[in-house]
Design a protein around this motif. Structure first.
Motif, mmCIF file in Angstrom:
data_model
loop_
_atom_site.group_PDB
_atom_site.id
_atom_site.type_symbol
_atom_site.label_atom_id
_atom_site.label_comp_id
_atom_site.label_asym_id
_atom_site.label_seq_id
_atom_site.Cartn_x
_atom_site.Cartn_y
_atom_site.Cartn_z
ATOM 1 N N ASP A 148 0.829 -1.206 0.000
ATOM 2 C CA ASP A 148 0.000 0.000 0.000
ATOM 3 C C ASP A 148 0.866 1.258 0.000
ATOM 4 O OD1 ASP A 148 -2.763 1.090 0.194
ATOM 5 O OD2 ASP A 148 -2.042 1.904 2.095
ATOM 6 N N TYR A 149 1.961 1.230 0.762
ATOM 7 C CA TYR A 149 2.875 2.384 0.797
ATOM 8 C C TYR A 149 3.497 2.614 -0.583
ATOM 9 C CZ TYR A 149 6.923 5.281 1.939
ATOM 10 O OH TYR A 149 7.860 6.295 1.949
ATOM 11 N N ILE A 150 3.949 1.539 -1.224
ATOM 12 C CA ILE A 150 4.535 1.668 -2.561
ATOM 13 C C ILE A 150 3.489 2.205 -3.535
ATOM 14 C CG2 ILE A 150 5.583 0.392 -4.480
ATOM 15 C CD1 ILE A 150 6.676 -1.587 -2.341
ATOM 16 N N ASN A 151 2.268 1.678 -3.423
ATOM 17 C CA ASN A 151 1.174 2.072 -4.315
ATOM 18 C C ASN A 151 0.844 3.558 -4.201
ATOM 19 O OD1 ASN A 151 -0.960 1.717 -6.153
ATOM 20 N ND2 ASN A 151 -2.404 1.188 -4.536
ATOM 21 N N LYS A 152 1.016 4.124 -3.028
ATOM 22 C CA LYS A 152 0.684 5.528 -2.798
ATOM 23 C C LYS A 152 1.832 6.483 -3.131
ATOM 24 C CE LYS A 152 -2.781 4.696 0.812
ATOM 25 N NZ LYS A 152 -3.071 4.733 2.267
ATOM 26 N N ASN A 153 3.037 5.936 -3.266
ATOM 27 C CA ASN A 153 4.196 6.829 -3.390
ATOM 28 C C ASN A 153 5.039 6.652 -4.644
ATOM 29 O OD1 ASN A 153 4.483 8.387 -0.634
ATOM 30 N ND2 ASN A 153 3.860 6.287 -0.099
ATOM 31 N N LYS A 155 5.395 5.046 -8.921
ATOM 32 C CA LYS A 155 4.739 4.579 -10.135
ATOM 33 C C LYS A 155 5.421 3.288 -10.583
ATOM 34 C CE LYS A 155 3.332 9.195 -11.658
ATOM 35 N NZ LYS A 155 3.412 10.224 -12.730
ATOM 36 N N LYS A 156 4.846 2.169 -10.151
ATOM 37 C CA LYS A 156 5.459 0.873 -10.428
ATOM 38 C C LYS A 156 4.387 -0.151 -10.797
ATOM 39 C CE LYS A 156 9.545 1.548 -7.523
ATOM 40 N NZ LYS A 156 10.448 0.933 -6.535
ATOM 41 N N HIS A 157 4.831 -1.237 -11.393
ATOM 42 C CA HIS A 157 3.948 -2.375 -11.672
ATOM 43 C C HIS A 157 4.199 -3.432 -10.600
ATOM 44 C CE1 HIS A 157 2.739 -5.958 -14.465
ATOM 45 N NE2 HIS A 157 1.822 -5.690 -13.549
ATOM 46 N N ILE A 158 3.168 -3.733 -9.831
ATOM 47 C CA ILE A 158 3.260 -4.696 -8.737
ATOM 48 C C ILE A 158 2.466 -5.942 -9.113
ATOM 49 C CG2 ILE A 158 2.753 -5.148 -6.311
ATOM 50 C CD1 ILE A 158 2.845 -2.091 -5.856
ATOM 51 N N GLY A 172 -3.387 2.613 -7.631
ATOM 52 C CA GLY A 172 -3.180 3.981 -7.172
ATOM 53 C C GLY A 172 -2.193 4.628 -8.125
ATOM 54 N N LYS A 173 -1.024 5.001 -7.599
ATOM 55 C CA LYS A 173 0.052 5.423 -8.501
ATOM 56 C C LYS A 173 0.603 4.207 -9.236
ATOM 57 C CE LYS A 173 1.676 9.700 -6.356
ATOM 58 N NZ LYS A 173 2.868 10.421 -5.851
ATOM 59 N N CYS A 174 0.450 3.043 -8.614
ATOM 60 C CA CYS A 174 0.937 1.801 -9.203
ATOM 61 C C CYS A 174 -0.178 1.064 -9.933
ATOM 62 C CB CYS A 174 1.492 0.881 -8.114
ATOM 63 S SG CYS A 174 2.970 1.479 -7.279
ATOM 64 N N MET A 175 0.220 0.195 -10.850
ATOM 65 C CA MET A 175 -0.674 -0.811 -11.407
ATOM 66 C C MET A 175 -0.433 -2.099 -10.613
ATOM 67 S SD MET A 175 -0.961 -2.311 -15.295
ATOM 68 C CE MET A 175 0.737 -2.892 -15.343
ATOM 69 N N ILE A 176 -1.504 -2.681 -10.079
ATOM 70 C CA ILE A 176 -1.372 -3.872 -9.237
ATOM 71 C C ILE A 176 -2.187 -5.008 -9.833
ATOM 72 C CG2 ILE A 176 -1.650 -4.845 -6.934
ATOM 73 C CD1 ILE A 176 -1.421 -2.097 -5.760
ATOM 74 N N ASN A 177 -1.522 -6.118 -10.115
ATOM 75 C CA ASN A 177 -2.185 -7.341 -10.562
ATOM 76 C C ASN A 177 -2.007 -8.421 -9.494
ATOM 77 O OD1 ASN A 177 -3.215 -6.663 -13.243
ATOM 78 N ND2 ASN A 177 -1.063 -6.404 -13.803
ATOM 79 N N GLN A 178 -3.126 -8.934 -8.990
ATOM 80 C CA GLN A 178 -3.095 -9.944 -7.934
ATOM 81 C C GLN A 178 -3.505 -11.294 -8.505
ATOM 82 O OE1 GLN A 178 -5.298 -7.026 -4.989
ATOM 83 N NE2 GLN A 178 -4.196 -8.561 -3.774
#
Length: 366
Positions: A148-153, A155-158, A172-178
């Motif tokens: 969540d911290y990375i997602n808010k701060n 711009k990365k692909h997680i 958020g700032k990140c694109m997250i694929n679960q």
């Protein structure tokens, strides 16, 4: 039967419980602030009652796995949309189940009372960071807070690989694929290998269970990704040894070299009841892999890692026993709980003195 799974889970949430258990011959059992509580107001569960409660939760695939003798893990949403992680297993020929109640809102690292160095680990662009501890020590929640911290701060692909998906993350700032084991992927190791072709910056591996997964995770970290994962170990030094010992003797020297290059940090945590027994708080050991620590790993001097932690406070490291002593002397936890959880009573005791008039333990500052 005068109760449902949804009603029991609602009751558990309203009473700040972390887990709910079903087993034959006992009423529903709740875990509240780390302690098991039997619910005498409910009847003891029979084999038929358990089947009526548990089997409707399963889909066709999980039912097949269970019927073939396997345990099954899956997520379950209540009527109110509250998520839970469920494990269904067999005992004495009947069914049993364990429900872990998941929080809808992801707490931040400050709310979890975790040390600031974890933010430093979140800011890494590559390498491996491990969150370790026994079952129920809050590892998944810590990882969720880091994502969540990375997602808010940033711009990365997680990409996350989980069994099952626990916390839902939104872009958020990140694109997250679960990705969920059994639904989206067939194994952690295969999902890790696939992830390398999916342009990730950060890969979360729910658990490193075997040699194949650990090897794939090390490769992912070596190729320029930040890999976050968990192990069921206690203590940072034990974690390093455990990862190396998984491999055959002939490969261990090479793994030490690889691990010394990619491992950036180990956070080993336990959840301890607070002194008022109204909640639990983490006691955390932190290893930061400095050049000196990397040399210890590479040269098979893992027995010296604990000493490096104790002398590495300026680098953000902290020893479990020193942290337990601090929590005792701040009145946050009881000395009896600290003694039960400490790695070395001698070390714990060396950071405590006794005020005979008040019977309290006072933190001994160096």
């Amino acid at each position: 039967m005068n109760f449902t799974v949804n009603e029991l889970l609602k009751f558990a949430r309203e009473n700040d419980c972390s887990d709910l258990h079903f087993t034959e011959g006992a009423p529903p059992v709740f875990r509240q602030h780390g302690a098991l509580l039997f619910a005498p107001e409910y009847p003891k569960m029979t084999k038929m009652m358990l089947e009526d409660l548990i089997l409707p939760l399963l889909d066709v695939k999980t039912r097949e796995i269970l019927d073939e003798g396997g345990d099954v893990d899956f997520s379950f949403d209540t009527n109110e949309g509250k998520r839970n992680r469920v494990n269904v297993y067999r005992q004495k020929g009947g069914l049993a189940a364990a429900f872990r109640l998941l929080q809808e809102d992801i707490p931040n690292l400050e709310q979890l009372h975790l040390p600031n160095i974890i933010l430093e680990f979140c800011e890494l662009s590559r390498g491996m960071v491990l969150i370790t501890g026994p079952t129920g020590s809050g590892k998944s929640t810590t990882l969720a807070a880091m994502i969540d911290y990375i997602n808010k701060n940033y711009k990365k692909h997680i990409i996350t690989i989980e069994d099952p998906i626990e916390y839902i993350h939104y872009h958020g700032k990140c694109m997250i694929n679960q990705r969920e084991l059994g639904r989206d992927v067939d194994s952690f190791a295969n999902a890790l290998r696939s992830a390398l072709r999916e342009d990730p910056d950060v890969i979360l591996v729910g658990e490193m269970r075997d040699l194949e997964t650990i090897s794939a995770a090390i490769t992912a970290a070596e190729t320029g990704h930040l890999v976050l994962s968990t192990l069921h170990t206690t203590g940072a030094a034990n974690t390093v040894d455990r990862m190396i010992d998984v491999f055959p003797q002939t490969q261990q020297n090479q793994i030490r070299i690889q691990l010394s290059a990619v491992l950036k940090g180990v956070v080993s945590q336990l959840l301890i009841p607070t002194a008022d027994h109204k909640s639990r708080i983490p006691a955390v050991e932190v290893l930061k892999v400095t050049d000196a620590v990397a040399s210890l790993i590479r040269e098979n001097k893992g027995h010296q890692v604990d000493s490096a932690i104790q002398t590495g406070a300026k680098e953000g490291m902290q020893s479990l026993d020193v942290e337990l002593a601090k929590l005792v002397n701040e009145g946050v936890i009881d000395i009896t709980d600290a003694i039960e959880k400490c790695a070395d009573y001698t070390v714990l005791h060396s950071y405590l003195t006794v005020n005979n008039q008040r019977g309290e333990y006072i933190y001994r500052h160096n």
